[in-house]
Design a protein around this motif. Structure first.
Motif, PDB file in Angstrom:
ATOM      1  N   GLY A  95     -62.432 -18.027 -34.632  1.00  0.00           N
ATOM      2  CA  GLY A  95     -61.630 -19.033 -33.951  1.00  0.00           C
ATOM      3  C   GLY A  95     -61.601 -18.820 -32.445  1.00  0.00           C
ATOM      4  N   ILE A  96     -61.555 -17.547 -32.035  1.00  0.00           N
ATOM      5  CA  ILE A  96     -61.587 -17.224 -30.602  1.00  0.00           C
ATOM      6  C   ILE A  96     -62.915 -17.670 -29.993  1.00  0.00           C
ATOM      7  N   CYS A  97     -63.996 -17.395 -30.701  1.00  0.00           N
ATOM      8  CA  CYS A  97     -65.321 -17.810 -30.218  1.00  0.00           C
ATOM      9  C   CYS A  97     -65.417 -19.339 -30.123  1.00  0.00           C
ATOM     10  N   ASP A  98     -64.869 -20.021 -31.133  1.00  0.00           N
ATOM     11  CA  ASP A  98     -64.856 -21.483 -31.099  1.00  0.00           C
ATOM     12  C   ASP A  98     -64.077 -21.985 -29.886  1.00  0.00           C
ATOM     13  N   ALA A  99     -62.941 -21.339 -29.609  1.00  0.00           N
ATOM     14  CA  ALA A  99     -62.109 -21.757 -28.478  1.00  0.00           C
ATOM     15  C   ALA A  99     -62.832 -21.556 -27.153  1.00  0.00           C
ATOM     16  N   VAL A 100     -63.579 -20.452 -27.034  1.00  0.00           N
ATOM     17  CA  VAL A 100     -64.363 -20.204 -25.815  1.00  0.00           C
ATOM     18  C   VAL A 100     -65.413 -21.293 -25.639  1.00  0.00           C
ATOM     19  N   ALA A 101     -66.101 -21.632 -26.735  1.00  0.00           N
ATOM     20  CA  ALA A 101     -67.126 -22.679 -26.665  1.00  0.00           C
ATOM     21  C   ALA A 101     -66.505 -24.022 -26.291  1.00  0.00           C
ATOM     22  N   LEU A 102     -65.340 -24.315 -26.856  1.00  0.00           N
ATOM     23  CA  LEU A 102     -64.676 -25.575 -26.571  1.00  0.00           C
ATOM     24  C   LEU A 102     -64.220 -25.641 -25.112  1.00  0.00           C
ATOM     25  N   ALA A 103     -63.705 -24.535 -24.598  1.00  0.00           N
ATOM     26  CA  ALA A 103     -63.306 -24.500 -23.193  1.00  0.00           C
ATOM     27  C   ALA A 103     -64.509 -24.758 -22.283  1.00  0.00           C
ATOM     28  N   LYS A 104     -65.650 -24.229 -22.659  1.00  0.00           N
ATOM     29  CA  LYS A 104     -66.876 -24.442 -21.887  1.00  0.00           C
ATOM     30  C   LYS A 104     -67.296 -25.910 -21.933  1.00  0.00           C
ATOM     31  N   ILE A 105     -67.272 -26.484 -23.139  1.00  0.00           N
ATOM     32  CA  ILE A 105     -67.688 -27.877 -23.303  1.00  0.00           C
ATOM     33  C   ILE A 105     -66.795 -28.822 -22.504  1.00  0.00           C
ATOM     34  N   LEU A 106     -65.485 -28.575 -22.548  1.00  0.00           N
ATOM     35  CA  LEU A 106     -64.518 -29.479 -21.918  1.00  0.00           C
ATOM     36  C   LEU A 106     -64.185 -29.110 -20.483  1.00  0.00           C
ATOM     37  N   ASN A 107     -64.724 -27.994 -19.987  1.00  0.00           N
ATOM     38  CA  ASN A 107     -64.357 -27.484 -18.673  1.00  0.00           C
ATOM     39  C   ASN A 107     -62.842 -27.344 -18.578  1.00  0.00           C
ATOM     40  N   HIS A 177     -67.513 -29.861 -38.825  1.00  0.00           N
ATOM     41  CA  HIS A 177     -68.757 -29.531 -38.101  1.00  0.00           C
ATOM     42  C   HIS A 177     -68.931 -30.472 -36.908  1.00  0.00           C
ATOM     43  N   ALA A 178     -67.871 -30.659 -36.148  1.00  0.00           N
ATOM     44  CA  ALA A 178     -67.930 -31.557 -34.999  1.00  0.00           C
ATOM     45  C   ALA A 178     -68.921 -31.048 -33.963  1.00  0.00           C
ATOM     46  N   SER A 179     -69.673 -31.950 -33.386  1.00  0.00           N
ATOM     47  CA  SER A 179     -70.654 -31.595 -32.360  1.00  0.00           C
ATOM     48  C   SER A 179     -69.982 -31.543 -30.996  1.00  0.00           C
ATOM     49  N   ALA A 180     -70.710 -31.011 -30.019  1.00  0.00           N
ATOM     50  CA  ALA A 180     -70.193 -30.982 -28.651  1.00  0.00           C
ATOM     51  C   ALA A 180     -69.936 -32.401 -28.153  1.00  0.00           C
ATOM     52  N   ASN A 181     -70.809 -33.331 -28.527  1.00  0.00           N
ATOM     53  CA  ASN A 181     -70.632 -34.719 -28.099  1.00  0.00           C
ATOM     54  C   ASN A 181     -69.349 -35.324 -28.656  1.00  0.00           C
ATOM     55  N   TRP A 182     -68.971 -34.901 -29.870  1.00  0.00           N
ATOM     56  CA  TRP A 182     -67.740 -35.430 -30.459  1.00  0.00           C
ATOM     57  C   TRP A 182     -66.541 -35.066 -29.588  1.00  0.00           C
ATOM     58  N   TYR A 183     -66.503 -33.825 -29.140  1.00  0.00           N
ATOM     59  CA  TYR A 183     -65.390 -33.376 -28.301  1.00  0.00           C
ATOM     60  C   TYR A 183     -65.426 -34.053 -26.935  1.00  0.00           C
ATOM     61  N   LEU A 184     -66.621 -34.256 -26.398  1.00  0.00           N
ATOM     62  CA  LEU A 184     -66.728 -34.921 -25.101  1.00  0.00           C
ATOM     63  C   LEU A 184     -66.278 -36.375 -25.192  1.00  0.00           C
ATOM     64  N   GLU A 185     -66.565 -37.014 -26.313  1.00  0.00           N
ATOM     65  CA  GLU A 185     -66.242 -38.426 -26.471  1.00  0.00           C
ATOM     66  C   GLU A 185     -64.795 -38.661 -26.913  1.00  0.00           C
ATOM     67  N   ASN A 186     -64.228 -37.718 -27.684  1.00  0.00           N
ATOM     68  CA  ASN A 186     -62.917 -37.943 -28.278  1.00  0.00           C
ATOM     69  C   ASN A 186     -61.792 -37.103 -27.691  1.00  0.00           C
ATOM     70  N   VAL A 187     -62.129 -35.951 -27.165  1.00  0.00           N
ATOM     71  CA  VAL A 187     -61.101 -35.040 -26.684  1.00  0.00           C
ATOM     72  C   VAL A 187     -61.008 -35.032 -25.159  1.00  0.00           C
TER      73      VAL A 187
END
Length: 443
Positions: A95-107, A177-187
């Motif tokens: 979960g920590i690794c996922d959060a790091v990746a998400l922070a990177k994707i969303l800046n 299994h949300a993609s990086a694009n999903w987070y960019l488009e929805n979050v």
């Protein structure tokens, strides 16, 4: 879940527990006494030992993080990500690794994750108990912004705030299994509705100099780590016979009924059918025989990474007889150290994980979160890791007439390509277990 300048995430795990029944089994005698007798008298040549302990050859892949490329952080952050994690250590780590990746994707700026109190073990281990916070911040400083705490103006943002009511700014629709694009488009658009500059706040939390980091291995001699998962949940769910007699069978059947209402797929098969298919977890005795057949002699320094073995010391005694220099975290720690970590299951698991990553060889007796995390990490670092051939071993242990030379030959042959050979990730498989090709680069 999203809030003004916040992404709030809860990672849960399904974990069942039930109090052990007292006096539910008779201490089993060795089930493979002929093989055990030979294993206790085994001898291995210097050539066998040299080959066994030889590090893995380079396999043509390397961690992309070591490729030499550097990234530059955008001038401003889009907001904060606040993460609350429950489950066991390895679920929290992912979960920590996922959060790091998400922070990177969303800046976005990541707040040091909060580890929930484990409801089963009442474990109160904190992020700071387990991880080096300053190192965590420093090693990621070129990739994401990290703050140790939220600014005072967000004092209201607590776990209780989000648990007591449904908040209008909460997003619950993220696919598994949300993609990086999903987070960019929805979050990202949700974060952008509440623009806020966090660069000055974040920079205060960065460490300019960090003392330490990973050190070279200390001590002399090589050692192997055995991750042994043989708890009551696993024993009961497997529906296999482990030699504890009628009392043990009845106790495990009752446990299955209480925990899973008897809905256990393996229950419809016989023990022989399950073993021949490799669906029974290896007992401490069986994993000891495997290691002996692979060439580990009785002078091997073996570290046992395990939480709680079903059957306790009586079940482990045979393994101990094969490897008299076996240790675990309790035998190696001082009384003062044991007092400091008592009741902190995640911290104890972190000790096992750390030792596993620093061992010359790692072997796991059964799959699970710890197995997946360590195997994936060691694959990333190109470290020798033995994966037991469960189907082969099940069939060998069913053959009561097999001799030690026959057993040893079959084991060695059947594990020739199961000692760290890199396997590429398939669709739907986790990058934490199979880091190539996503997280590794061709050398």
């Amino acid at each position: 879940m999203l809030y003004p300048q916040f992404l709030y995430v809860v990672v849960s795990s399904g974990f069942h527990s039930y109090d052990d029944l007292c006096a539910e089994w008779n201490a089993p005698k060795p089930r493979h006494s002929r093989l055990l007798k030979s294993a206790l008298q085994r001898q291995t040549s210097d050539e066998q030992q040299a080959e066994l302990w030889m590090p893995l050859a380079h396999q043509g892949w390397k961690p992309c993080a070591h490729s030499g490329s550097t990234s530059t952080l955008p001038e401003k952050s889009q907001g904060y990500i606040q993460v609350f994690l429950d489950g066991g250590l390895n679920q929290q780590r992912m979960g920590i690794c996922d959060a790091v990746a998400l922070a990177k994707i969303l800046n976005a700026t990541l707040i040091i994750p909060h580890l929930e109190v484990n409801p089963v073990w009442q474990d109160s281990s904190t992020f700071m108990d387990i991880f080096d916070v300053d190192h965590f911040i420093n090693v990621l400083k070129d990739d994401i912004r990290i703050a140790k705490e939220l600014p005072d103006e967000y004092f209201w943002s607590t776990r209780e705030y989000y648990a007591t009511a449904i908040r209008a700014n909460r997003v619950k629709t993220a696919p598994v299994h949300a993609s990086a694009n999903w987070y960019l488009e929805n979050v990202l658009p949700v974060l952008q509705r509440y623009p806020h500059s966090t660069s000055e706040v974040d920079n205060v939390s960065y460490l300019k100099n960090v003392d330490g980091g990973s050190k070279d291995k200390q001590g002399t001699g090589k050692f192997v780590v055995l991750h042994l998962r043989f708890d009551k949940d696993m024993a009961a769910h497997s529906a296999c016979d482990f030699g504890g007699g009628k009392a043990e069978k009845l106790a495990l059947a009752k446990y299955r009924q209480v925990i899973w209402q008897g809905r256990v797929l393996n229950s419809q098969f016989t023990d022989e059918e399950l073993r021949s298919q490799g669906r029974c977890p290896l007992t401490p005795e069986e994993i000891g025989l495997l290691l002996a057949a692979l060439g580990f002699d009785n002078s091997t320094r073996l570290y046992l990474a395990s939480h709680k073995v079903y059957g306790g010391a009586a079940r482990i005694s045979t393994l101990q007889s094969i490897f008299p220099f076996m240790e675990d975290k309790k035998s190696l720690a001082s009384s003062e150290e044991r007092a400091q970590i008592k009741g902190k299951a995640s911290l104890l698991a972190a000790v096992d994980y750390y030792v596993s990553m620093h061992s010359d060889i790692f072997i796991s007796a059964s799959p699970g979160n710890m197995h997946n995390a360590v195997v994936g990490h060691r694959t990333y670092e190109n470290l020798k890791t033995i994966r037991p051939n469960m189907a082969l071993l099940g069939q060998l242990f069913l053959n009561k007439s097999v001799t030690w030379p026959e057993f040893q030959e079959a084991v060695v042959k059947g594990h020739k390509n199961r000692q760290g050979l890199l396997r590429l990730r398939k669709p739907e498989q986790s990058i934490y277990t199979y880091p190539a090709p996503d997280c590794m680069c061709k050398a």
